[in-house]
Design a protein around this motif. Sequence first.
Motif, mmCIF file in Angstrom:
data_model
loop_
_atom_site.group_PDB
_atom_site.id
_atom_site.type_symbol
_atom_site.label_atom_id
_atom_site.label_comp_id
_atom_site.label_asym_id
_atom_site.label_seq_id
_atom_site.Cartn_x
_atom_site.Cartn_y
_atom_site.Cartn_z
ATOM 1 N N SER A 54 0.740 -1.139 0.155
ATOM 2 C CA SER A 54 -0.064 -0.046 -0.147
ATOM 3 C C SER A 54 0.833 1.186 -0.152
ATOM 4 O O SER A 54 0.508 2.153 -0.643
ATOM 5 N N ASP A 58 1.131 4.003 -2.971
ATOM 6 C CA ASP A 58 1.276 5.449 -2.534
ATOM 7 C C ASP A 58 2.284 6.354 -3.110
ATOM 8 O O ASP A 58 1.910 7.379 -4.083
ATOM 9 N N ASP A 78 -6.619 5.946 -7.306
ATOM 10 C CA ASP A 78 -7.185 4.734 -7.202
ATOM 11 C C ASP A 78 -7.255 3.676 -8.484
ATOM 12 O O ASP A 78 -7.007 2.582 -8.545
ATOM 13 N N SER A 81 -3.514 2.889 -9.040
ATOM 14 C CA SER A 81 -3.426 1.489 -8.201
ATOM 15 C C SER A 81 -4.086 0.361 -8.641
ATOM 16 O O SER A 81 -3.404 -0.728 -8.622
ATOM 17 N N MET A 85 -1.894 -3.045 -9.678
ATOM 18 C CA MET A 85 -2.256 -4.272 -9.006
ATOM 19 C C MET A 85 -2.605 -5.669 -10.021
ATOM 20 O O MET A 85 -2.517 -6.613 -9.510
ATOM 21 N N LYS A 119 -7.025 -8.456 0.158
ATOM 22 C CA LYS A 119 -6.177 -7.436 0.709
ATOM 23 C C LYS A 119 -4.831 -7.202 0.090
ATOM 24 O O LYS A 119 -4.248 -6.216 -0.158
ATOM 25 N N ASN A 120 -4.082 -8.264 -0.181
ATOM 26 C CA ASN A 120 -2.866 -8.153 -1.130
ATOM 27 C C ASN A 120 -2.864 -7.458 -2.189
ATOM 28 O O ASN A 120 -2.097 -6.575 -2.614
ATOM 29 N N SER A 121 -4.211 -7.482 -3.084
ATOM 30 C CA SER A 121 -4.324 -6.657 -4.371
ATOM 31 C C SER A 121 -4.660 -5.349 -4.112
ATOM 32 O O SER A 121 -4.962 -4.526 -5.058
ATOM 33 N N HIS A 122 -4.902 -4.925 -2.921
ATOM 34 C CA HIS A 122 -5.355 -3.660 -2.715
ATOM 35 C C HIS A 122 -6.746 -3.347 -2.888
ATOM 36 O O HIS A 122 -7.398 -2.361 -2.947
ATOM 37 N N GLN A 125 -9.086 -2.209 1.019
ATOM 38 C CA GLN A 125 -7.924 -1.142 1.205
ATOM 39 C C GLN A 125 -7.876 -1.293 2.862
ATOM 40 O O GLN A 125 -8.462 -0.100 3.552
#
Length: 198
Positions: A54, A58, A78, A81, A85, A119-122, A125
Motif C-alpha cells: 500500500s 502510494d 485509485d 493503483s 495491482m 487485501k494483497n491486491s489492494h 484497502q
Amino acid sequence: MNVYVNVQQLLHKAIFSGMLCKVDELYARNKILDLLALQDFSETEVEPTEKDMSDLLDELTDYAAKTKVISDFIEERDRLSAKIMDTFLPKPSEINRLFIEKYEQNPKRATDYFYQLSKNSHYIQSKRIEKNINFSVETAYGKLAFTINLSKPELDPMEIARAREQRSLPSTYPKCLLCIENEGYTGKVGHPVFQGIS
C-alpha cells in the motif's frame, strides 16, 4: 524518491506474497513502466523494505501525479493503483478455479484465500479501513454498532465539479455498480474501478 526502486520493491513484495511468480517479474515490470509512462528502466540495487504494498503504491501514484501521468484526484490515483495491482492478478477464471478447488477441500480455506488475495491486491484497502471509527451502544433492543466511514476520503471541490461534468454525459455502461459488466472495468468519475477481483 527513485521510481525505479519503488517499482522493484513492489515487484519483490508481490513475489514474496505469492501474487507474482519470479518468471513473470519482467512482464509485470514492463506493464507497470507503461502505466507510469516510463520508457526505460534503470537497474539499481534494491534493499528490502519495511514498507508494505500500500505504501509503495502510494509512492508510485505520487510520482504519477507529480509527473502529470495522472491528475492528482483520488479517483485517478485509485484507478492507477488498481491497474498496477492488476498486473499481478490471474484472470477471473483462474481465481474462480482456485477458489472452487480450495472450497471443495475446505470452505473456510477458500474464503481465507479470497480475502487475503483481496487485501494483497489492494481491493480491500486495509489502511483506509483502519481509519474508520467504530463504536457500539447498548439499547433496549440490544447492542447497536456504528461505523463512521472515513476510508473513502471526501472529494475536493474540483473533483465534485469534474464528476458533475462527467455525469452529464449519457452512459449506461456498466448498468449498475453490482452488475457483471464491472469485471475488469477500469472505472470512471463516480464509478469505482473493478480490476481483476470483483
